[in-house]
Motif scaffolding. Structure first.
Motif, PDB file in Angstrom:
ATOM      1  N   GLY A  44      28.041  46.341  48.943  1.00 24.82           N
ATOM      2  CA  GLY A  44      28.146  45.823  47.595  1.00 24.82           C
ATOM      3  C   GLY A  44      29.249  46.484  46.794  1.00 24.82           C
ATOM      4  N   LEU A  45      29.258  46.191  45.492  1.00 17.96           N
ATOM      5  CA  LEU A  45      30.299  46.670  44.592  1.00 17.96           C
ATOM      6  C   LEU A  45      29.900  48.007  43.979  1.00 17.96           C
ATOM      7  N   TYR A  95      39.455  47.241  44.135  1.00 12.02           N
ATOM      8  CA  TYR A  95      39.869  46.204  43.192  1.00 12.02           C
ATOM      9  C   TYR A  95      40.193  46.829  41.836  1.00 12.02           C
ATOM     10  N   PHE A 109      33.873  42.719  33.360  1.00 13.75           N
ATOM     11  CA  PHE A 109      35.222  42.562  33.892  1.00 13.75           C
ATOM     12  C   PHE A 109      35.523  41.077  34.060  1.00 13.75           C
ATOM     13  N   ASP A 110      36.522  40.591  33.339  1.00 12.85           N
ATOM     14  CA  ASP A 110      36.747  39.147  33.372  1.00 12.85           C
ATOM     15  C   ASP A 110      37.806  38.704  34.375  1.00 12.85           C
ATOM     16  N   TRP A 112      39.847  40.054  38.134  1.00 13.61           N
ATOM     17  CA  TRP A 112      39.917  41.020  39.221  1.00 13.61           C
ATOM     18  C   TRP A 112      41.158  40.735  40.067  1.00 13.61           C
ATOM     19  N   GLY A 113      41.742  41.798  40.607  1.00 11.92           N
ATOM     20  CA  GLY A 113      42.805  41.611  41.574  1.00 11.92           C
ATOM     21  C   GLY A 113      42.228  41.196  42.923  1.00 11.92           C
ATOM     22  N   GLN A 114      43.103  40.993  43.890  1.00  9.46           N
ATOM     23  CA  GLN A 114      42.661  40.543  45.209  1.00  9.46           C
ATOM     24  C   GLN A 114      42.205  41.705  46.090  1.00  9.46           C
ATOM     25  N   GLY A 115      42.481  42.926  45.662  1.00 14.45           N
ATOM     26  CA  GLY A 115      42.009  44.107  46.377  1.00 14.45           C
ATOM     27  C   GLY A 115      43.017  44.659  47.363  1.00 14.45           C
TER      28      GLY A 115
ATOM     29  N   TYR B  36      28.375  37.970  38.672  1.00 15.45           N
ATOM     30  CA  TYR B  36      29.609  37.659  39.375  1.00 15.45           C
ATOM     31  C   TYR B  36      29.280  36.909  40.667  1.00 15.45           C
ATOM     32  N   GLN B  38      30.892  36.149  44.516  1.00 14.83           N
ATOM     33  CA  GLN B  38      31.908  36.585  45.464  1.00 14.83           C
ATOM     34  C   GLN B  38      31.794  35.795  46.760  1.00 14.83           C
ATOM     35  N   GLN B  42      37.232  37.194  49.235  1.00 13.14           N
ATOM     36  CA  GLN B  42      37.753  37.003  47.885  1.00 13.14           C
ATOM     37  C   GLN B  42      37.242  38.073  46.935  1.00 13.14           C
ATOM     38  N   ALA B  43      37.928  38.209  45.820  1.00 13.85           N
ATOM     39  CA  ALA B  43      37.477  39.116  44.769  1.00 13.85           C
ATOM     40  C   ALA B  43      36.293  38.498  44.024  1.00 13.85           C
ATOM     41  N   PRO B  44      35.481  39.314  43.398  1.00 11.22           N
ATOM     42  CA  PRO B  44      34.413  38.769  42.545  1.00 11.22           C
ATOM     43  C   PRO B  44      35.000  37.945  41.405  1.00 11.22           C
ATOM     44  N   LEU B  46      33.872  36.411  37.534  1.00 11.57           N
ATOM     45  CA  LEU B  46      32.899  36.483  36.449  1.00 11.57           C
ATOM     46  C   LEU B  46      32.297  35.107  36.184  1.00 11.57           C
ATOM     47  N   TYR B  87      26.263  39.015  42.292  1.00 11.64           N
ATOM     48  CA  TYR B  87      25.958  40.361  41.836  1.00 11.64           C
ATOM     49  C   TYR B  87      25.683  40.365  40.339  1.00 11.64           C
ATOM     50  N   GLN B 101      22.604  45.122  44.244  1.00  5.62           N
ATOM     51  CA  GLN B 101      23.044  45.132  45.641  1.00  5.62           C
ATOM     52  C   GLN B 101      23.467  43.759  46.140  1.00  5.62           C
TER      53      GLN B 101
END
Lengths: 122, 108
Positions: A44-45, A95, A109-110, A112-115, B36, B38, B42-44, B46, B87, B101
């Protein structure tokens, strides 16, 4: 259009260092708090670090405190994460993420980058 | 530290059906709760902030509710593009931001 582009990831040995960058565009960079959030493979994040718009205030998760340093260069619209004393458990996609409301730090967080992937292994 | 607990871990739903995802905080986070989405690789993204406000461009089939310690994300009629991991995140107890999680929504 808001864009966040991370770079600097790669393979590093345990105990080594790496600096991540996040180039921002499409918004007034200096007006927004920014954060780094990571995601270990298949997990997870996890929030890692945050910085105020001016750069004067910084915050860290306990897991990285004393090893990582967040900074920003508002003249270059770029966010950084200096990572020292890296451990295997720091392996993750990192990220960068933009705060959702001008000036406010404690916010969602509105964008996000691609990581960028950081792998810590010998 | 506030612990965010999501349930279920995996939700199997048929396209067109309703999906209800839960998120519980170990102490009150008021309405300072975000959701979020995901997708793999890909990125999460909002979806919801302030517990119930849809982010820009998010379809009306996504809705959030709750306050304090109990929150729900509802997808009223699942579309193929909605199968993903979701998430929740609290931003009340800063300077730490904590995520649940995750709940994986899969095709039944």
């Amino acid at each position: 259009e808001v864009q966040l582009l991370e770079s600097g990831g790669g393979l590093v040995q345990p105990g080594g260092s790496l600096r991540l960058s996040c180039a921002a565009s499409g918004f007034t960079f200096s007006s927004y708090a920014m954060s780094w959030v990571r995601q270990a493979p298949g997990k997870g994040l996890e929030w890692v670090s945050a910085i105020s718009g001016s750069g004067g205030s910084t915050y860290y998760a306990d897991s990285v405190k004393g090893r990582f340093t967040i900074s920003r260069d508002n003249s270059k619209n770029t966010l950084y994460l200096q990572m020292n004393s890296l451990r295997a458990e720091d392996t993750a996609v990192y990220y960068c993420a933009k705060g959702g409301v001008v000036v406010v730090i404690a916010i969602y967080f509105d964008y996000w980058g691609q990581g960028t992937l950081v792998t810590v292994s010998s | 530290e506030i612990v965010m607990t999501q349930s279920p871990a995996t939700l199997s739903v048929s396209p067109g059906e309703r999906a209800t995802l839960s998120c519980r905080a170990s102490q009150s986070v008021s309405s300072n709760l975000a959701w979020y989405q995901q997708k793999p690789g890909q990125a999460p993204r909002l979806l919801i902030y302030g517990a119930s406000t849809r982010a820009t461009g998010i379809p009306a089939r996504f809705s959030g509710s709750g306050s304090g310690t109990e929150f729900t994300l509802t997808i009223s009629s699942l579309q193929s593009e909605d199968f993903a991991v979701y998430y929740c995140q609290q931003y009340n107890n800063w300077p730490t931001w904590t995520f649940g999680q995750g709940t994986k929504v899969e095709i039944k």
